[in-house]
Design a protein around this motif. Structure first.
Motif, PDB file in Angstrom:
ATOM      1  N   LEU A  15      25.375   9.631   4.116  1.00  0.00           N
ATOM      2  CA  LEU A  15      23.560   9.537   4.168  1.00  0.00           C
ATOM      3  C   LEU A  15      23.405   8.825   3.763  1.00  0.00           C
ATOM      4  O   LEU A  15      23.371   8.642   2.339  1.00  0.00           O
ATOM      5  N   HIS A  16      22.299   8.118   4.049  1.00  0.00           N
ATOM      6  CA  HIS A  16      21.004   6.572   3.825  1.00  0.00           C
ATOM      7  C   HIS A  16      19.960   7.594   3.561  1.00  0.00           C
ATOM      8  O   HIS A  16      19.429   8.400   4.027  1.00  0.00           O
ATOM      9  N   VAL A  17      19.458   7.650   1.887  1.00  0.00           N
ATOM     10  CA  VAL A  17      17.799   8.413   1.671  1.00  0.00           C
ATOM     11  C   VAL A  17      17.573   7.090   1.702  1.00  0.00           C
ATOM     12  O   VAL A  17      17.744   6.189   0.462  1.00  0.00           O
ATOM     13  N   CYS A  18      15.885   7.200   2.123  1.00  0.00           N
ATOM     14  CA  CYS A  18      15.310   5.084   2.170  1.00  0.00           C
ATOM     15  C   CYS A  18      14.393   5.869   1.723  1.00  0.00           C
ATOM     16  O   CYS A  18      13.896   7.181   2.154  1.00  0.00           O
ATOM     17  N   VAL A  19      13.765   5.914   0.808  1.00  0.00           N
ATOM     18  CA  VAL A  19      12.831   6.672  -0.758  1.00  0.00           C
ATOM     19  C   VAL A  19      11.183   5.393  -0.535  1.00  0.00           C
ATOM     20  O   VAL A  19      11.250   4.029  -0.889  1.00  0.00           O
ATOM     21  N   ASP A  20      10.507   6.475   0.384  1.00  0.00           N
ATOM     22  CA  ASP A  20       8.854   6.352   0.123  1.00  0.00           C
ATOM     23  C   ASP A  20       8.988   4.109   0.829  1.00  0.00           C
ATOM     24  O   ASP A  20       8.023   3.658   0.211  1.00  0.00           O
ATOM     25  N   MET A  21       8.875   4.062   2.339  1.00  0.00           N
ATOM     26  CA  MET A  21       9.379   3.027   2.050  1.00  0.00           C
ATOM     27  C   MET A  21       7.863   3.245   3.163  1.00  0.00           C
ATOM     28  O   MET A  21       8.420   2.761   4.378  1.00  0.00           O
ATOM     29  N   GLN A  22       6.478   2.891   2.902  1.00  0.00           N
ATOM     30  CA  GLN A  22       5.652   3.764   3.906  1.00  0.00           C
ATOM     31  C   GLN A  22       3.938   2.614   3.640  1.00  0.00           C
ATOM     32  O   GLN A  22       4.229   1.666   2.518  1.00  0.00           O
ATOM     33  N   VAL A  23       3.794   2.680   4.508  1.00  0.00           N
ATOM     34  CA  VAL A  23       1.582   1.642   4.728  1.00  0.00           C
ATOM     35  C   VAL A  23       1.788   1.532   3.274  1.00  0.00           C
ATOM     36  O   VAL A  23       1.291   1.041   2.657  1.00  0.00           O
ATOM     37  N   LEU A  24       1.600   3.099   2.100  1.00  0.00           N
ATOM     38  CA  LEU A  24       1.194   3.361   1.425  1.00  0.00           C
ATOM     39  C   LEU A  24       1.486   1.835   0.191  1.00  0.00           C
ATOM     40  O   LEU A  24       0.617   1.443  -0.872  1.00  0.00           O
ATOM     41  N   PHE A  25       2.769   1.451   0.629  1.00  0.00           N
ATOM     42  CA  PHE A  25       3.114   0.410  -0.587  1.00  0.00           C
ATOM     43  C   PHE A  25       3.504  -0.342  -0.138  1.00  0.00           C
ATOM     44  O   PHE A  25       3.821  -1.954  -1.063  1.00  0.00           O
ATOM     45  N   ALA A  26       2.935  -1.457   1.109  1.00  0.00           N
ATOM     46  CA  ALA A  26       3.007  -2.379   1.779  1.00  0.00           C
ATOM     47  C   ALA A  26       1.517  -3.414   0.800  1.00  0.00           C
ATOM     48  O   ALA A  26       0.836  -2.725   0.265  1.00  0.00           O
ATOM     49  N   ASN A  27       1.965  -4.527   1.204  1.00  0.00           N
ATOM     50  CA  ASN A  27       1.389  -5.888   1.106  1.00  0.00           C
ATOM     51  C   ASN A  27      -0.212  -5.540   1.873  1.00  0.00           C
ATOM     52  O   ASN A  27      -0.771  -4.742   2.733  1.00  0.00           O
ATOM     53  N   GLY A  28      -1.448  -4.765   0.924  1.00  0.00           N
ATOM     54  CA  GLY A  28      -2.904  -4.965   0.828  1.00  0.00           C
ATOM     55  C   GLY A  28      -3.113  -2.971   0.648  1.00  0.00           C
ATOM     56  O   GLY A  28      -4.395  -3.458   0.844  1.00  0.00           O
ATOM     57  N   SER A  29      -2.547  -2.644  -0.034  1.00  0.00           N
ATOM     58  CA  SER A  29      -2.590  -1.592  -0.659  1.00  0.00           C
ATOM     59  C   SER A  29      -2.991  -1.423  -2.098  1.00  0.00           C
ATOM     60  O   SER A  29      -1.976  -2.222  -2.686  1.00  0.00           O
ATOM     61  N   PRO A  30      -3.751  -0.720  -2.870  1.00  0.00           N
ATOM     62  CA  PRO A  30      -4.092  -0.334  -4.093  1.00  0.00           C
ATOM     63  C   PRO A  30      -2.784  -0.016  -4.651  1.00  0.00           C
ATOM     64  O   PRO A  30      -2.119  -0.722  -6.170  1.00  0.00           O
TER      65      PRO A  30
END
Length: 204
Positions: A15-30
């Motif tokens: 299984l592949h667990v992809c951790v927290d690749m959310q907009v929250l951590f993309a460019n432009g976020s605090p």
């Protein structure tokens, strides 16, 4: 840095667990994470090849600091700007480049760094026959670290895609890669996303 898969090919049931690749951590976020966007294409390669065996995790802040407990309340007093009452709801979603893979990929939510603490990942894995977890995502030295250590504690063969994890701090990212490949060399394997795909049998 070690890149060889010392324990041989990756079995089809992994299984592949992809951790927290959310907009929250993309460019432009605090909470933006440098290299997030450069990491995305490598993660998408793995997700695209093994969609049904991918699990996304999402880190969810509380509505407001008062909803958090103990030191988490203090933490969100510092980071009130990312509480759910302050941010666009879309920021907690998986990055658009990956979101379309779910379903069949599954998603679990968590309110702390580790996906194991609240039991959701354990419950999901109890329905799967996997003995190996491939780990990608953000951040190398926070939520990825918590995910990896939980996998090791549970006895999973743990493979980290070394070019598909990212952090907001290069120094600790590099230190963690060294730690993973030295102190945990018997339990953790580091490999590039290309090596993982080449050695993962039973591609979809």
């Amino acid at each position: 840095m070690a890149t060889a898969l010392r324990h041989g090919p990756i079995e089809a049931s992994s299984l592949h667990v992809c951790v927290d690749m959310q907009v929250l951590f993309a460019n432009g976020s605090p909470w933006q994470v440098p290299w997030f966007e450069k990491t995305l294409p490598r993660i998408e390669m793995i997700v695209g090849a093994h969609t049904a065996t991918t699990i996304f995790t999402r880190f969810l802040p509380p509505n407001r600091p008062a909803d958090a407990v103990a030191m988490w309340r203090r933490y969100y007093e510092r980071w009130r700007c990312v509480t759910l009452e302050r941010i666009d709801p879309g920021m907690i979603e998986i990055a658009p480049e990956l979101a379309g893979y779910s379903p069949p990929a599954e998603t679990i939510d968590k309110t702390v760094y580790s996906p194991w603490t609240e039991g959701r990942l354990d419950a999901l894995l109890s329905r799967r026959p996997a003995t190996t977890l491939i780990i990608t995502g953000a951040e190398t030295d926070v939520c990825v670290l918590a995910t990896v250590l939980g996998a090791v504690d549970r006895g999973f063969r743990t493979i980290i895609a070394s070019d598909a994890i990212c952090s907001s701090a290069d120094e600790t990212h590099d230190a963690l890669l060294k730690l993973y490949s030295t102190r945990f060399s018997e339990q953790i394997e580091l490999a590039t996303s290309a090596d993982i795909l080449a050695n993962w049998t039973g591609r979809e």
